[in-house]
Structures are given as structure tokens and as C-alpha cells.
Design a protein around this motif. Structure first.
Motif: not given
Length: 360
Positions: A152-153, A156-157, A159-160, A268, A271
Motif C-alpha cells: 500500500y505504501k 500510495s507514494t 500515486t502521489d 485521492e 485512497h
């Protein structure tokens, strides 16, 4: 440079293997340490499969070595022939991943030695098996991996990074080389997310209800990665056709900016909903200011109606809008999956929380 858990596990496995071999007075205990190196794996399931496969490979190497030495001797030509037979048998059993350990066992047993050959062969195999078992125990007990958190990290990173670059790239002339480097880095992160997904998928749950919940999460993570690939495709097109985009009429640029912003906000929002920072089922504010799929379709139709001949610039913009439409479809499906996950399976999904202090 970050030192991962596997590095520590390898060191611990070597130490334990050598100590155990020494405690049992096994000749050449260093062989136990060497075999432990081959047996350390990133997941418990892979460790279990490696344990089974390596024991099988060792038995094959042991039996062939014993047979050749007792029947023919240990001439170098015979060692080569025995190695060929060992390879063929392992390939037939679809155990090609453990060819190395099988051949190591064969050669160690068939090497020149003095004294009782059968006893010599037994201790060599015992040393190798001690190393394999030590690595398995270390994988089972020490530093169990948290692949869901890592996955997930990573998602998420990534995606950002993508969303940040899309916002910058669609509004201003960015440093072309810098953006290209970051796109390549993001591609690598997407590939790493795929690898982490495979590792997380391999992990086995103890209880059935956890297995069911994990199956649902696997679907969501797969769609998260796929959605990131769609957003990365938009970023690559913005980067490649940056000049063409800024040559388009201002109203076109404003409309694309606006629709992109709405898509990025939705990404966003999904998430945040997934990790429990937004209430399940809560949608973005319903108003006229929402993502308008039909508007993008009408823009494409307008290109066809208002141009007498195909324009390369218009063609590039059509591919950009097509990527946006596909991205929007993936976001809609991902949001449906997340809403369903939280709405209908609350009791099984308590492990979904991701702590902010969890690190990659």
C-alpha cells in the motif's frame, strides 16, 4: 542505503546453521552456512516451497552421487556425467530452480575423500539439510514480512508522485529532462508494486475469514496498480505532447485542466476512503462541478466536426482525452470496489488500517 529484513535473516540463518552443525559434530559445518544462504526466501510460503524442493533436490544429488561412486568411482568424467543426469532428473521433475543445490550436493559427495564413503556422504547431506532447515525456521520466526503495508505504501507514494506531476505538467512548461527522469522512476515504482503484489498474494492466512478478506483486498490492490498505470499514461502523454497541448485554444486547456483536477481529486478521495480516513460510502460533493465524461466525448466529436482534414495536434489531443476517459472508468470501478469492501464486509476488514509510521 536501507538494509532490509532479508539481509538480517540471511545472517541469522548462517549463524544458527553453523552453531547447530558444530553442536552435532558435523564435519565441515561451513557447508550448513552455505546451504542456508540458498534457502532464505522473502515470504514464509516461498520458504516452505523452497524447503520441500531443496530436500527433494538434495535427495536426488545424494542418491546419484552414492550410486556412481559405489558402482564406478569418482573420476572427474564420471562427476560430469552424474551432473548431467542430475540436471535431467530435476528438469523432468520441474525442479529447475533447485538445480544449484542438487549439483552442489552431488559434487561435495563425489569429491576425493578418505575413510568410510557412506558415512562421509551422510554427514555432507546432513550439513546441507541443517542449513536448509535453519533458514526455514528463521523465515518462520524472525522478522515476518509486512507485504500488505509495503504494497500500500508503494502504491500510495507512486500515486502521489503521478498526481503531483500531472498537476504541474498540465499547467506550466516543466523542466523536460527532470520530468522524464521522474517518469522513469515512477515506472520503476509501478514495477516494484507489481512485485510486492505478487509477494503479498503468496502469503497464506491462518484463518479462513482472513483468507476471504485478503482475496477482496487483492482485487482492490490490483485495481489500484492498474489505475496508477492509467494515470501514468496520462502523465506520459502530457510530457510527450506538452507543446501541442499549449498550442490548443485556451478554452480547451481550461476544460481539460478542470476535468483532470476532478479526476485527481477523486483518486485521492478513494485512497483516503480505503484506509479509513473518509467515511465508507461517502461520495465527493454532488454538484455541477463534477467529472463530466460526456464533455470529454463531445470535445473529441468537435475535433471531427470542425476540421476538414486530420490534424496531428488534434490526433494527439484525442489520445490524451482517451487516456482520461479510461482513467475515469478505472476510478469509478475502483471506488465501487472500495465502497463494497467497507460496506458489506466490516467484521473481516479490521486489518485494513495502515499506520502513518509504517515504512517501506
Amino acid at each position: 542505503m536501507k538494509v532490509g529484513a532479508r539481509v538480517f535473516k540471511t545472517g541469522i540463518a548462517i549463524v544458527i546453521a553453523i552453531y547447530v552443525a558444530t553442536a552435532f559434530n558435523v564435519p565441515a559445518p561451513v557447508l550448513a552456512g552455505i546451504s542456508a544462504v540458498f534457502a532464505v526466501q522473502p515470504t514464509i510460503y516461498r520458504s516452505y516451497r523452497t524447503l520441500i524442493d531443496q530436500i527433494q533436490a538434495n535427495i536426488i544429488g545424494f542418491l546419484i552421487a552414492i550410486s556412481f561412486v559405489l558402482l564406478f568411482g569418482n573420476d572427474p568424467l564420471l562427476i560430469g556425467l552424474a551432473a548431467i543426469i542430475t540436471i535431467v532428473i530435476n528438469l523432468q521433475l520441474k525442479n529447475e530452480n533447485q538445480l544449484t543445490i542438487s549439483l552442489v550436493t552431488l559434487i561435495l559427495i563425489m569429491e576425493q575423500q578418505d575413510g568410510n564413503f557412506t558415512e562421509f556422504a551422510f554427514w555432507r547431506v546432513a550439513a546441507i539439510l541443517i542449513g536448509i532447515l535453519s533458514a526455514f525456521i528463521v523465515n518462520l520466526v524472525f522478522l515476518p514480512p509486512k507485504y500488505e503495508t509495503k504494497l500500500y505504501k508503494r502504491i500510495s507514494t507512486t500515486t502521489d508522485d503521478i498526481l503531483q506531476w500531472i498537476r504541474i505538467g498540465s499547467r506550466s512548461s516543466t523542466e523536460h529532462i527532470m520530468m522524464k527522469k521522474d517518469i522513469n522512476r515512477i515506472k520503476e515504482n509501478v514495477t516494484k508494486a507489481d512485485s510486492l503484489y505478487a509477494l503479498y498474494k503468496e502469503e497464506r492466512e491462518t484463518f479462513r475469514k482472513n483468507t476471504v478478506a485478503k482475496s477482496r483486498k487483492l482485487v482492490i490492490y490490483r485495481y489500484m496498480i492498474a489505475t496508477n498505470k492509467r494515470s501514468l499514461d496520462i502523465l506520459k502523454r502530457l510530457h510527450r505532447f506538452e507543446n501541442e497541448f499549449h498550442q490548443m485554444p485556451e478554452d480547451f486547456q481550461i476544460q481539460v485542466h478542470h476535468q483532470l483536477d476532478l479526476l485527481l481529486r477523486k483518486h485521492e478521495h478513494i485512497h483516503l476512503k480505503f484506509i479509513g480516513k473518509v467515511k465508507p460510502g461517502l461520495m465527493l460533493e454532488e454538484s455541477t462541478d463534477t467529472y463530466n465524461k460526456q464533455l470529454l466525448i463531445d470535445i473529441v466529436k468537435g475535433f471531427r466536426l470542425n476540421t476538414d482534414e486530420d490534424s496531428p495536434v488534434h490526433y494527439h489531443m484525442v489520445t490524451l482525452i482517451s487516456s482520461m476517459l479510461e482513467y475515469g472508468d478505472y476510478l469509478e470501478h475502483l471506488e465501487m470496489l472500495v465502497n463494497s469492501f467497507h460496506s458489506y464486509h466490516k467484521s473481516e476488514n479490521k486489518s485494513i488500517k495502515i499506520n502513518d509510521d509504517d515504512q517501506l
